[in-house]
Design an enzyme around this catalytic site. Structure first.
Site, PDB file in Angstrom:
ATOM      1  N   CYS A   1      11.737  31.426  70.229  1.00 27.10           N
ATOM      2  CA  CYS A   1      11.496  31.843  68.843  1.00 27.10           C
ATOM      3  C   CYS A   1      11.026  30.649  68.023  1.00 27.10           C
ATOM      4  O   CYS A   1      11.652  29.593  68.053  1.00 27.10           O
ATOM      5  CB  CYS A   1      12.789  32.363  68.216  1.00 27.10           C
ATOM      6  SG  CYS A   1      13.247  33.975  68.778  1.00 27.10           S
TER       7      CYS A   1
ATOM      8  N   GLU B   1      -0.134  34.990  71.545  1.00 18.53           N
ATOM      9  CA  GLU B   1       0.717  34.885  72.729  1.00 18.53           C
ATOM     10  C   GLU B   1       1.734  36.021  72.816  1.00 18.53           C
ATOM     11  O   GLU B   1       2.128  36.604  71.799  1.00 18.53           O
ATOM     12  CB  GLU B   1       1.460  33.545  72.696  1.00 18.53           C
ATOM     13  CG  GLU B   1       0.514  32.378  72.893  1.00 18.53           C
ATOM     14  CD  GLU B   1       1.185  31.024  72.738  1.00 18.53           C
ATOM     15  OE1 GLU B   1       0.843  30.118  73.504  1.00 18.53           O
ATOM     16  OE2 GLU B   1       2.040  30.863  71.862  1.00 18.53           O
TER      17      GLU B   1
END
Ligand code: SF4
Length: 353
Positions: free
Chosen positions: A338, A92
């Site tokens: 994150c 991704e």
């Protein structure tokens, strides 16, 4: 005969490699610019003959990644792309809009360097996937090139904070970074390219030796060896003391301040003692500390509340003579923040039992 991917080479490498086929430095720059920026071959014109183009097409190709899914956050506009490589490997990238300054509206791309990751940080969804393989240079380049074509804002930066540990695939990462920063490539300033690592010491020493111009962020999260090892198993291989020595070498060689990332985990790394230990570990090393809330979809780790976070910031002020910055990690609603990248389509994860 297998074809070489154009986008795995700098223009200078293309010119040397295909010199005997009429690739001048100027033609190499034209070819790379067209391939990286638009994903197509340059047009034939007075300087590019049909014959030369067809000869090149027999040796080179312009590869691209399949986009399996694309999701945009309704909260902050972060956009996540799920890619598939020709062999089926999934990874991704995230397009991050930085549009709050009217006079400097731009985007940054967060890229993956590996499919999966072998390092198993406890708070990271990619770590739970395990390792599939390193990404090739063209696969790293394609993430930024393809997102740049989709972006309504100019892409001015790249952060290697997607899936994988970039410094374990450092040859490919440095080659891709050079292509990003080439004027005929994506013309992204080397200073706007960030390598984020959990602390792969030999590669940090290499960056120092080669005086690589890219920004370095080291994910620390705890300066207590026992605690750090509990959430970041890499500490067993490259312990805190060795890491500190490598960062001192890095600073001496490059003159640059090192950014340390601290993933804030409630009740784990936010005490007075954590701040004290960090300051002792840092010593005289010029650093900046980035505080980032943990994003753990399993719910095992949660970020501190405001009271705990503020108390830690106060403790840092008392002990650490370094700038402390709170970083926003966006795209939580689309699992793009994150620590949340898991290369899963939303449709697939919704169907999972
Ligand atoms: S935080 Fe980085 S190094 Fe750690 S498991 Fe996740 S991708 Fe790997």
């Amino acid at each position: 005969m297998s074809l070489d991917p154009v986008t795995a080479f700098t223009s200078q490498q293309l010119a040397v490699r295909y010199a005997s086929h009429g690739m001048t430095p100027r033609l190499a720059r034209r070819l790379l610019a067209s391939a990286v920026r638009f994903g197509i071959w340059p047009d034939q014109d007075t300087t590019i003959s049909v014959r030369w183009l067809s000869g090149m097409r027999n040796r080179l190709h312009i590869p691209s990644l399949s986009v399996l899914e694309r999701r945009k956050s309704a909260v902050d506009g972060f956009e996540k792309f799920l890619f598939a490589a020709p062999d089926g490997a999934r990874f991704e990238s995230v397009l991050i809009p930085l549009a709050h300054r009217q006079d400097d509206r731009k985007a940054v791309v967060c890229v993956s360097s590996q499919a999966g990751c072998a390092l198993g940080c406890a708070f990271c969804a990619t770590g739970r996937l395990g390792f599939s393989r390193h990404l090739e240079v063209w696969e790293i380049v394609a993430q930024v090139a393809q997102l740049r074509r989709e972006s309504t804002l100019p892409v001015r930066g790249v952060v290697f904070m997607g899936m994988g540990e970039p410094l374990l695939n450092v040859d490919a990462v440095l080659q891709a970074a050079e292509i990003f920063s080439e004027p005929c490539g994506l013309a992204i300033s080397a200073k706007a390219i960030t390598l984020s690592t959990v602390g792969i010491v030999p590669a940090i020493l290499r960056l120092a030796r080669e005086r690589q111009p890219y920004r370095l962020i080291v994910s620390l999260t705890s300066a207590d060896p026992d605690k750090r090892r509990r959430v970041m198993p890499v500490d067993a291989q490259y312990p805190l003391d060795t890491l500190r020595d490598a960062l001192a070498v890095y600073h001496a060689a490059t003159g640059r301040r090192v950014t340390l990332a601290w993933t804030l985990i409630a009740g784990f790394n936010t005490s007075e003692e954590d701040a004290r230990r960090l300051a002792a570990w840092v010593g005289e090393l010029p650093v900046q500390l980035d505080l980032i809330d943990v994003n753990d979809a399993t719910g095992r780790f949660v970020p501190p509340d405001d009271t705990e976070r503020n108390a830690f910031r106060d403790a840092l002020r008392r002990h650490l003579a370094a700038p402390v910055v709170r970083r926003y990690s966006g795209g939580k609603d689309i699992q793009a923040a994150c620590g949340m990248l898991a290369a899963q389509a939303a449709a697939a994860s919704a169907k999972a039992p």
